[in-house]
Design a protein around this motif. Structure first.
Motif, short mmCIF file in Angstrom:
data_model
loop_
_atom_site.label_atom_id
_atom_site.label_comp_id
_atom_site.label_asym_id
_atom_site.label_seq_id
_atom_site.Cartn_x
_atom_site.Cartn_y
_atom_site.Cartn_z
N SER A 69 36.33 34.30 31.60
CA SER A 69 36.97 35.86 31.66
C SER A 69 36.13 36.27 32.65
O SER A 69 35.23 36.59 33.18
CB SER A 69 36.48 35.55 30.33
OG SER A 69 35.76 37.13 29.79
N ASP A 70 37.24 37.56 32.30
CA ASP A 70 36.34 38.61 33.63
C ASP A 70 36.31 40.37 32.78
O ASP A 70 36.27 41.09 33.67
CB ASP A 70 37.35 39.27 34.35
CG ASP A 70 38.00 37.84 35.51
OD1 ASP A 70 36.64 37.28 36.26
OD2 ASP A 70 39.27 37.70 36.32
N ASP A 71 36.23 40.07 31.58
CA ASP A 71 35.76 40.98 30.75
C ASP A 71 34.39 40.74 29.98
O ASP A 71 34.42 41.37 29.12
CB ASP A 71 37.27 41.97 29.90
CG ASP A 71 37.08 40.99 29.08
OD1 ASP A 71 36.96 40.12 29.11
OD2 ASP A 71 38.72 41.51 28.65
#
Length: 356
Positions: A69-71
């Protein structure tokens, strides 16, 4: 007495059953040879570990699922993984380089922040690795019975097959790291996983107890295991030495900062040491359920989670505060996200928890 027609039907049924059994046997594919399947439900499937890869979060779980996940854990993508064995833990010493371990002795490596993975080691190789390493030592020192015993342990692992799980992984940097698991299984690498050295002879665990977790506090490296096993890395001696344990039940993890360490485990037991493990103070939790994971939040507080999902907060001293929550969910891993929120993984997948 059976008629010919009934006999023929019986024979035909037996033949079909045999053919179905044969087809099933020939279609079997080892989980070590079967890539993880892409699934839209992977994010809600059981996840057992989570780590930070720079600003990215990477979680691992059953059937070889690895998600990133990048958020801050709101949205997840599934990584390409070459095995479908259950994965138990993950470690990223840098933003790009990471390792994951799991059942069947599997060790995976990623060099692109968790998007793709390659297999470095599995249980089909570990036994032979022990035989080669300790067999050479036994030939060099035939009077030392320890080497022959450890070589025999390696031979037993080879004969039993790839069924011994690796339970945790920790890397100090992109080169040096450890994997630990069942029955005192411990290996070290100093070249990023290209080669692994058995460390059974450098671990004070004569009973061969399970090594459940390995963790650093910044100034010390600890291993915790079953039946109260507590080990600490001794740099001058180049080995993990046993500490006097305050509890004879299993420990499942450790968390800390320089000068302080908390260990936690069965039936709500948590202990704190301020002197490198020489002495321990119990921290009352008020719980009878096991503590399964812990982390440090944005305020520097220790957050501990039970297998039932309860959250305990430790600020200082011997006090642990139970924080009421709605929709309790069993937790297996916890980590602070880049935005300061908390991401939990467990039997129901991943979720974000805003902690005040």
């Amino acid at each position: 007495m059976c008629s010919y027609k009934k006999y023929r039907q019986l024979a035909l049924g037996m033949a079909l059953a045999l053919l179905q059994g044969f087809a099933h046997a020939t279609s079997f594919v080892d989980v070590l040879d079967q890539p993880a399947k892409a699934s839209a439900l992977a994010v809600s499937s059981p996840l057992l570990g989570v780590a930070r890869a720079g600003e990215r979060l990477v979680a691992v779980g059953q059937r070889g699922h690895i998600l990133y996940s990048d958020d801050g854990g709101k949205d997840w993508q599934q990584a390409a993984v070459p095995v479908s064995a259950d994965l138990n833990a993950v470690s990223f010493p840098s933003a790009a380089q990471g390792w994951a371990v799991g059942n069947d002795g599997v060790v995976l490596h990623s060099s692109d922040a968790g998007e793709t993975w390659t297999r470095q080691l599995d249980g089909r190789q570990i036994g032979a690795l022990l035989v080669e390493h300790y067999g050479a030592l036994a030939r060099a020192e035939p009077a030392n019975e320890q080497w022959a015993t450890l070589a025999a342990d390696g031979q037993r692992l080879t004969e039993e097959g790839a069924d011994k799980p690796l339970l945790d992984v920790w890397f100090a940097n992109e080169k040096t790291g450890y994997v630990v698991g069942a029955f005192n299984l411990i290996l070290r690498t100093d070249d990023g996983g290209h080669h692994w050295t058995p460390f059974q002879d450098r671990t004070d665990n004569p009973q061969g107890l399970h090594l459940n977790a390995i963790a650093s506090t910044g100034d010390a490296l600890y291993i915790v295991g079953e039946q109260g096993l507590l080990l600490k890395w001794d740099d001058p001696g180049q080995r993990f030495v046993a500490l006097d344990s305050p509890y004879q039940g299993s420990f499942f993890g450790a968390v800390g900062r320089p000068g302080e360490v908390l260990v936690y485990g069965l039936r709500g037991h948590v202990f704190r040491s301020l002197d490198g493990g020489s002495s321990w103070t119990p921290l009352k939790t008020g719980l009878q359920v096991s503590i399964s994971t812990a982390t440090v939040d944005a305020k520097g507080r220790y957050l501990l989670f039970s297998q039932a999902g309860q959250m305990l907060v430790h600020v200082d001293g011997a006090r642990l505060t139970l924080v009421p929550q709605q929709n309790l969910s069993p937790s297996a891993g916890a980590i602070k996200a880049p935005d300061g929120s908390l991401v939990l993984v467990g039997s129901r997948g991943a979720r974000v928890l805003n902690v005040k």
